[in-house]
Design a protein around this motif. Structure first.
Motif, short mmCIF file in Angstrom:
data_model
loop_
_atom_site.label_atom_id
_atom_site.label_comp_id
_atom_site.label_asym_id
_atom_site.label_seq_id
_atom_site.Cartn_x
_atom_site.Cartn_y
_atom_site.Cartn_z
N ASN A 100 -33.48 8.54 10.21
CA ASN A 100 -33.52 7.35 9.37
C ASN A 100 -34.85 7.27 8.64
N SER A 101 -34.99 6.25 7.82
CA SER A 101 -36.17 6.13 6.95
C SER A 101 -37.45 5.81 7.69
N SER A 102 -37.37 5.49 8.98
CA SER A 102 -38.59 5.17 9.72
C SER A 102 -39.35 6.41 10.17
N LEU A 103 -38.74 7.60 10.01
CA LEU A 103 -39.36 8.84 10.49
C LEU A 103 -40.26 9.47 9.42
N SER A 104 -41.28 10.14 9.90
CA SER A 104 -42.10 10.94 8.99
C SER A 104 -41.34 12.23 8.66
N TYR A 105 -41.83 12.95 7.66
CA TYR A 105 -41.17 14.21 7.28
C TYR A 105 -41.17 15.18 8.46
N ALA A 106 -42.29 15.25 9.17
CA ALA A 106 -42.40 16.18 10.30
C ALA A 106 -41.42 15.81 11.41
N GLU A 107 -41.29 14.52 11.67
CA GLU A 107 -40.37 14.07 12.73
C GLU A 107 -38.92 14.37 12.35
N ALA A 108 -38.56 14.09 11.10
CA ALA A 108 -37.20 14.37 10.64
C ALA A 108 -36.91 15.87 10.67
#
Length: 618
Positions: A100-108
């Motif tokens: 979802n939109s709450s994640l950073s690029y690295a987390e996603a």
């Protein structure tokens, strides 16, 4: 595969389903249609599922995802819902994540790599993200067990929470024709169900419809007089220290009511789209993670909330439809314990909702359907019969008994009187004053009040001036409201607040139609036993087991939840703690038999729970 081998494979799948239910989720057996749905989806079938809030919808896609090869993709509309579902699954030992939109690029990116490596059992994705070319391409490279479309009513323009981003989900059937799809919702009438099936390509799939009955919820609808004072009295009388949700139509009202409750010593927080995102998030987190917090909100709040111990839902404004009312009140008592759905309702609510429909940009067909849905809700509000029976009937379900014994009309049956003469007086008053005035002016004329406005228009000279002395102002307001609900009076869309006669009023004025009206009964409804055998009418019991042990378990759970950064109910549900307090298990085997204690929770918390039982004495 031979018939014998096929039957053996089916039996093996059924056995694995029951084993997974017990070992992962700590549940001894299935409820209602769960087993049939899970078997159908696990074998690769599509379906539409209608199941009330708290009925176990999530299990209908979570369990098949664990039984099938690959990862189950869950389309979910709200970050809060994803977060809590994932936290609960991780606690149970299920490999789950959310994009979802709450994640950073690295987390996603890390989650996407887990999916492609086959390291996830369930992945929650927002609809707008799933439909991006990048996400669809990624899913095409992964092994997908199933697609679950949660809150499926959002796909229908006739549903109570239509979301345009859901419409594109028809692409799932086209791009992944061999992957089973399950659409789930707690609320949908026949029109909404049909559109869900058509838009999601499920017209040939079976529809599993569970009972809409929530017997632990007591329904009560009161005449709106001083709504803030009525709400404070309701909470003080029955729900001090309990978690609850209060719905209001406007942002300003949300803040006013939250402030009013706080001044009355009730821990209340506002929630609406106009608040800064950080305040909304903080207030929502407090409501989810703490006990006894009341959230005052617009309807934007709640769809993604899994909190099981919400003891009441109150409405200070009329919802748009029975579906919306059912969905919102269904957020109370997800744990099955006694809970309240309370609403204060008045004529202004009908006028306001009708005006909103008239002024909307929707098509004529949409306005007709919306008006019909509003009329059905007003009918529920004005009903003198069992509210539960009326509510279930709207969804095409026949109640087991004509009276539920757990709504205000059953507990304190209203008196019905012949109100034909009163209706004729009121309709005549509306006609003779030019059908240009609202309720207050008509009441002033009927009661013979020579107000400045009455004198200004010469209405004190009319034959209807002062002919309504048999009723007081409150009673005349009830008559007006009921005549509007019966269709004999209608708000004028071109003159705000004005009431005009309808075609059916002619028969009433001529004496060709009888008008039966509800007469309000005074006093507080008696306490009664619901069909679940739980006390209804007073504060619900916190626990059926040892109260000291339950309190100790609750305190322990709060500390664990805080340390792990998850809501308390993710650690253990109240019902599970209640079971521990009642059984007082003395060994891990006995603890394992408590519903809600799966293998991972036994491993994580078993010894601590037994220590609490031993420390509490016998």
């Amino acid at each position: 595969m031979t018939l014998s081998a096929s039957r053996h494979a089916s039996d093996d799948l059924d056995a694995r389903a029951l084993s997974t239910l017990n070992h992962v989720f700590g549940l001894p057996g299935f409820r209602g249609h769960q087993e049939a749905i899970i078997r159908h989806v696990a074998h690769g079938g599509d379906c539409l599922v209608l199941m009330p809030t708290g009925g176990g919808k999530s299990l209908c896609y979570q369990l098949p995802a664990l039984l099938r090869d690959g990862c189950g993709i869950v389309v979910s509309p709200l970050i809060a819902l994803m977060r809590d579902q994932v936290a609960g699954l991780l606690e149970a030992g299920v490999r789950a994540a959310a994009l979802n939109s709450s994640l950073s690029y690295a987390e996603a990116d890390a989650i996407e790599r887990q999916l492609l490596a086959g390291e996830l059992d369930l992945l929650y994705v927002a609809p707008e993200r799933l439909l991006t070319p990048r996400c669809l391409a990624m899913l095409a490279r992964a092994k997908i067990a199933l697609f679950a479309i949660d809150e499926a009513h959002c796909v229908s323009q006739w549903g109570h929470d239509f979301r345009p981003e859901y419409v594109g989900l028809s692409a799932i059937a086209e791009k992944f024709p061999n992957v089973p799809r399950i659409a789930l919702t707690a609320t949908a009438d026949a029109l909404t169900r049909r559109e869900i099936s058509e838009r999601l390509g499920l017209t040939d799939a079976p529809c599993f419809v569970s009972s809409f009955d929530r017997p632990n919820i007591r329904y009560a609808i009161v005449d709106k007089q001083n709504a803030p004072a009525q709400l404070k009295a309701f909470i003080a009388d029955k729900h001090m220290g309990h978690s609850g949700v209060v719905y209001c139509l406007s942002r300003a009202k949300v803040e006013d009511i939250a402030d009013t409750l706080c001044k009355a010593g009730i821990d209340a927080l506002p929630y609406h789209a106009g608040l800064p995102a950080e305040i909304r998030a903080r207030n929502q987190d407090r409501f989810i993670n703490e006990d006894g917090v009341v959230i005052v909100a617009t309807i934007a709040f709640g769809m993604g909330i899994d909190k099981p111990d919400v003891r009441f839902v109150a409405h200070l404004d009329l919802p748009k439809s029975i579906e919306a009312y059912y969905q919102e009140t269904g957020r109370a008592g997800r744990d099955g314990k006694p809970s309240d759905a309370w609403m204060a309702y008045g004529l202004s609510d009908i006028v306001q909702q009708r005006r909103m429909i008239d002024e909307s940009s929707g098509s004529d067909a949409f306005k007709r359907v919306s008006m019909g849905k509003l009329d059905a809700l007003v009918g529920l509000c004005e009903s003198t019969a069992c509210r539960r029976t009326r509510l279930l009937g709207y969804f095409g379900e026949t109640a087991l008994e004509p009276q539920c014994g757990n709504c205000d009309n059953c507990l304190s049956p209203p008196k019905v009187i012949d109100g034909t003469v009163a209706a004729q007086k009121l309709l005549s008053c509306a006609y003779r004053t030019g059908q240009r005035f609202g309720a207050q002016h008509l009441i002033d004329v009927l009661l013979g009040r020579l107000t400045e406005r009455v004198g200004q228009f010469g209405h004190d000279k009319l034959s209807v001036f002062g002919i309504g002395g048999e009723f007081n102002e409150k009673q005349w307001r009830a008559v007006i409201r009921q005549l509007v609900s019966l269709g004999h009076l209608a708000p004028d869309s071109e003159a705000f607040g004005a009431l005009k006669l309808t075609e059916s009023s002619r028969a009433v004025l001529k004496g060709d139609a009888q008008v039966m009206l509800r007469e309000q009964t005074g006093g507080r409804p008696p306490r009664a036993k619901s069909r679940r055998g739980d006390l209804v009418g007073g504060a619900p019991r916190e626990s059926t087991g040892d109260p000291d042990l339950f309190a100790a378990l609750k305190a322990w759970r709060s500390e664990v939840a805080k340390s792990r950064g998850v809501p308390a109910y993710v650690v253990l549900h109240d019902a599970t703690m209640d079971g521990i307090a009642a059984v007082r298990p003395r060994s891990l085997d006995e603890l394992r038999g408590i519903p809600g204690i799966g293998d991972k929770k036994l491993e994580h918390y078993g010894q601590e729970l037994l220590a609490l039982v031993n420390a509490s004495g016998s």
